[in-house]
Design an enzyme around this catalytic site. Sequence first.
Site, PDB file in Angstrom:
ATOM      1  N   PHE A   1       0.836  -1.314  -0.020  1.00 14.68           N
ATOM      2  CA  PHE A   1      -0.002   0.103   0.105  1.00 14.68           C
ATOM      3  C   PHE A   1       0.701   1.247   0.037  1.00 14.68           C
ATOM      4  CE2 PHE A   1      -0.067   2.419   4.055  1.00 14.68           C
ATOM      5  CZ  PHE A   1       0.851   1.491   4.838  1.00 14.68           C
ATOM      6  N   LYS A   2       2.136   1.125   0.624  1.00 18.09           N
ATOM      7  CA  LYS A   2       2.919   2.302   0.605  1.00 18.09           C
ATOM      8  C   LYS A   2       3.174   3.048  -0.901  1.00 18.09           C
ATOM      9  CE  LYS A   2       4.906   1.187   4.938  1.00 18.09           C
ATOM     10  NZ  LYS A   2       4.443  -0.172   5.229  1.00 18.09           N
TER      11      LYS A   2
END
Length: 468
Positions: free
Chosen positions: A109-110
């Site tokens: 998700f980063k």
Amino acid sequence: MKYISTRGGIDPIDFSDSVMMGLATDGGLILPENIPTVSEDTLKHWARLPYQDLALEVMKLFASDISEELLEDLIKRSYSTFDHAEVTPVVEFGDLYILELFHGPTYAFKDVALQFLGNLFSHLLSQKGSFMNILGATSGDTGSAAIYGVKGKDNIDIFILHPHGRVSPIQALQMTTVEDENVFNLAIEGNFDDCQTVVKTIFNDLDFKNTYRLGAVNSINWARVLAQVVYYIYAALKLREAGTEDPIHFSVPTGNFGDIFAGFVAREITGDLIGRLILATNENNILTRFVLEGRYQKGKVVPTLSPSMDIQVASNFERYLYYLFGRDGKIVKLTMDEFSRTGIITIDKEQLCLVRKTFSSASINQDETVDTIRRFYKRYSYVIDPHTAVGVAAAQRLRAELPPGPIVCLATAHPAKFPGAVRKAIGREPQRPYGLQGLEGKKQRYKVLPPNVDEVKKYIKSVGLKDL
Ligand SMILES: *Cc1c(COP(=O)(O)O)cnc(C)c1O
């Protein structure tokens, strides 16, 4: 919109300056002076927007010193690297929803935040004809996402510290196989907290920070939090559009409190749209103990199957404390000073009540994590990664005590990044997506260093000051 420090020690600054500052110069974290709220009508309008357009609407509330055209261009470019048209699609499984946040170039998700931050940095620097050395610590996913956010950009060098041998082999390879000359990997002989301490100490040396033009990409950068706010609103509005009237709960696998703090901001912006935030931890459960007992007390880091959450001191937690303490920077400063002396923060009953209106929490052990991956796979033929599994298990455990409303579990990484844990659960490794194939055959570049501030500074000095 102006920006301030959680510790009250800086004059208000613009969004662009806050992005460049990273950690506030008074040692605090940067926050917007206020969090705007939007009307029901606005939400109705937002509900029909594609991800990128929603991102523009949300971000422009906070980035008022950047022109709309430019912001739009940055957003378009940042999410064009994702392999799903919706960027962060929501998928339904029985009584749970999974918000897939792993469609970016490094499959965690980063990327949502760091693809954007990389482009933003590069733009702000080129405007000034300037240059930056990015310095950051990673427990796994941040490093590769940060590197992919800036690799090849000619006004940025990046130095990423990771705990040597303590990130998954694939995570290490994702970082060390990048060939671009502006990328420097430092494998530190210690754990993630050691890496983070080195980075924080170097940032607090203002002389060094200025001379070497250091910038941060770890989750202390406000622009990262901002980019993450978008998918909470996106997912909640999807469910609202589909007919849900109850508030929508989110279950968030948590380490540094960055992602879930973005959820907190999204919740503030959208009024009653978002219900409870489930703070899901693995055995490193300092934050769960805080939500349950009102005591924030550092423990020892234990390695788990969800290494990106193997964290004790959560670097973004101070942001939440600022709101909990009635937006009083003086109290935050006193509290944080005391925490660095005693290693404990305690809050009173009233404050604990407030905490529990927003957060529920559960700590999930490794057996439960493996079991959750197995059960989810058996039932839905869908493989979740061990971080996501911690969130799913917490949601299942806490469901009965939450107010009515659907639960969205954040899928924070692609399962192929954690083949060992998945094999334990379902007896085979997940299929690797295209971008993770063939990593083992590539050449690696990294430097092993002790967890020592001077050694790391020396290394940066030796390679990192470009002619301007
Ligand atoms: C970073 C990370 C987390 C934890 O997010 P925080 O913002 O640090 O709370 C959870 N899962 C994965 C896969 C991550 O990479």
